[in-house]
Design a protein around this motif. Structure first.
Motif, mmCIF file in Angstrom:
data_model
loop_
_atom_site.group_PDB
_atom_site.id
_atom_site.type_symbol
_atom_site.label_atom_id
_atom_site.label_comp_id
_atom_site.label_asym_id
_atom_site.label_seq_id
_atom_site.Cartn_x
_atom_site.Cartn_y
_atom_site.Cartn_z
ATOM 1 N N THR A 14 7.642 23.268 -13.253
ATOM 2 C CA THR A 14 6.661 22.534 -12.455
ATOM 3 C C THR A 14 6.911 22.626 -10.951
ATOM 4 O O THR A 14 5.977 22.857 -10.170
ATOM 5 N N LEU A 15 8.152 22.430 -10.516
ATOM 6 C CA LEU A 15 8.428 22.439 -9.083
ATOM 7 C C LEU A 15 8.196 23.823 -8.486
ATOM 8 O O LEU A 15 7.658 23.943 -7.377
ATOM 9 N N GLY A 18 4.286 24.754 -9.047
ATOM 10 C CA GLY A 18 3.503 23.854 -8.213
ATOM 11 C C GLY A 18 3.622 24.222 -6.748
ATOM 12 O O GLY A 18 2.641 24.178 -5.993
ATOM 13 N N GLY A 19 4.831 24.621 -6.330
ATOM 14 C CA GLY A 19 5.017 25.069 -4.961
ATOM 15 C C GLY A 19 4.257 26.350 -4.666
ATOM 16 O O GLY A 19 3.709 26.523 -3.569
ATOM 17 N N THR A 66 0.611 25.333 -4.057
ATOM 18 C CA THR A 66 0.322 24.639 -2.811
ATOM 19 C C THR A 66 0.715 25.435 -1.579
ATOM 20 O O THR A 66 0.387 25.042 -0.454
ATOM 21 N N SER A 95 5.751 23.334 -1.127
ATOM 22 C CA SER A 95 6.464 22.602 -2.165
ATOM 23 C C SER A 95 5.544 21.494 -2.663
ATOM 24 O O SER A 95 4.556 21.150 -2.027
ATOM 25 N N VAL A 96 5.885 20.952 -3.816
ATOM 26 C CA VAL A 96 5.073 19.859 -4.343
ATOM 27 C C VAL A 96 5.308 18.613 -3.492
ATOM 28 O O VAL A 96 6.334 18.487 -2.819
ATOM 29 N N LEU A 125 5.665 13.267 -6.035
ATOM 30 C CA LEU A 125 5.600 13.936 -7.335
ATOM 31 C C LEU A 125 6.982 14.395 -7.757
ATOM 32 O O LEU A 125 7.397 14.188 -8.899
ATOM 33 N N HIS A 154 -0.065 11.893 -10.261
ATOM 34 C CA HIS A 154 0.269 12.942 -9.299
ATOM 35 C C HIS A 154 -0.375 14.303 -9.568
ATOM 36 O O HIS A 154 -0.792 14.981 -8.630
ATOM 37 N N VAL A 155 -0.404 14.714 -10.833
ATOM 38 C CA VAL A 155 -0.778 16.102 -11.129
ATOM 39 C C VAL A 155 -2.291 16.279 -11.235
ATOM 40 O O VAL A 155 -2.836 17.277 -10.764
ATOM 41 N N LEU A 187 -3.909 16.969 -7.989
ATOM 42 C CA LEU A 187 -3.659 18.345 -7.544
ATOM 43 C C LEU A 187 -4.552 19.331 -8.285
ATOM 44 O O LEU A 187 -5.045 20.305 -7.703
#
Length: 301
Positions: free
Chosen positions: A7-8, A11-12, A15, A18-19, A23, A263-264, A267
């Motif tokens: 995820t990190l 997700g980064g 975006t 970074s997240v 989150l 949070h997700v 996004l």
């Protein structure tokens, strides 16, 4: 089974940085509760090389109660394509990466080396250097669905020659995996290497969860996931779906579902990952999504 959550990192990627810190903080607390074994923090680079600089991989401090004995371990992904071609220079670059990881604020213990299936032999020198530094090492075999049978044999032979590995991951780079191909690849890999086999499935065709489960039934014991599938393009196997399928009780998943809602999901509304028409097209045709970019302007990233 070893559950490695991306995820990190993914997700980064989505975006472009970074997240969000909120989150990341809530995610780390949830991972320890739902049974995530390894958290992948991000992608690393040679600190003195070209491309993005090596930085702090975690946008928030570790929780005060984080216990390495019981909480998730941490991994990073190293794209080997930009590394120097010569063994000496590649070894030096790997040494700098190992030093930077050791000096970081998070105890990273595992490096996954992303390498195209037909270039495995060239990662031997940097891989050995990372292993000498005390890091666990995995192969992350990209574009593997394009390999012919002779190419697959050669790839796996080169992987076996690298010595002890924590795992060998079969990466659905193009979102093209079909269940029968997954079984074939897992069985061939298990026969050729002594390391555990892992699966990293993309959801271009809606098969990510199914392919991950099929890989497990064929003997793959490491599974990659991301919360709500977060990631560029079609996204990955969803952590919450795999955990539910593996028997997690609804009450056990409540913190994870709350994380998604808080949070997700916002996004996802903003970045819109998922299997739009061009992602499906790319998966069916076994070509990169970028090659069909623009055919469907409403398909998302």
């Amino acid at each position: 089974m070893t559950l490695l959550d991306c995820t990190l990192r993914t997700g980064g990627q989505l975006t472009g940085g970074s997240v969000p810190p909120a989150l990341a903080a809530d995610y780390l607390a949830v991972c320890a509760r739902v049974g995530v074994d390894i958290v992948e923090l991000g992608t690393v680079h040679d600190p003195t090389g070209q491309g993005a600089p090596f930085g702090d991989l975690l946008p928030v401090p570790l929780p005060d109660d984080h216990d390495e004995r019981y909480g998730p371990r941490f991994s990073v992904l190293l794209d080997t394509a930009p590394l120097p071609v010569t063994d000496t220079a590649a070894t030096a670059a790997a040494g700098r990466i190992a030093e930077a990881l050791a000096a970081g604020s998070v105890p990273v213990g595992l490096v996954r080396l992303a390498v195209r299936y037909d270039r495995v032999a060239r990662v031997a020198a940097p891989l050995h250097r990372l292993r000498e530094a005390g890091l666990g090492v995995c192969l992350f075999l990209t574009d593997i669905d394009l390999a012919s049978y002779p190419e697959l044999d050669r790839c796996l032979g080169e992987a076996a020659a690298l010595g002890p590995l924590d795992a060998v991951f079969l990466v659905d780079s193009l979102g093209s995996f079909r269940p029968e191909r997954v079984i074939e690849l897992v069985q061939s890999t298990r026969a050729a290497v002594t390391a555990p086999v892992g699966i990293h499935a993309h959801d271009n065709q809606g098969f990510a969860l199914h392919n991950t489960v099929v890989a497990g039934s064929a003997g793959a014991t490491w599974q990659d996931t991301a919360v709500h599938g977060i990631g560029p393009g079609a996204g990955l196997t969803r952590t919450e779906q795999l955990l539910a399928l593996l028997g997690a009780a609804p009450a056990d998943l409540t913190p994870l579902l709350a994380l998604i809602a808080t949070h997700v999901a916002p996004l996802k509304q903003r970045y819109g990952w998922g299997a739009g028409p061009r992602q499906v097209m790319a998966g069916l045709a076994r070509i990169p999504v970028s090659a069909v970019r623009g055919l469907d302007p409403h398909a998302g990233p």
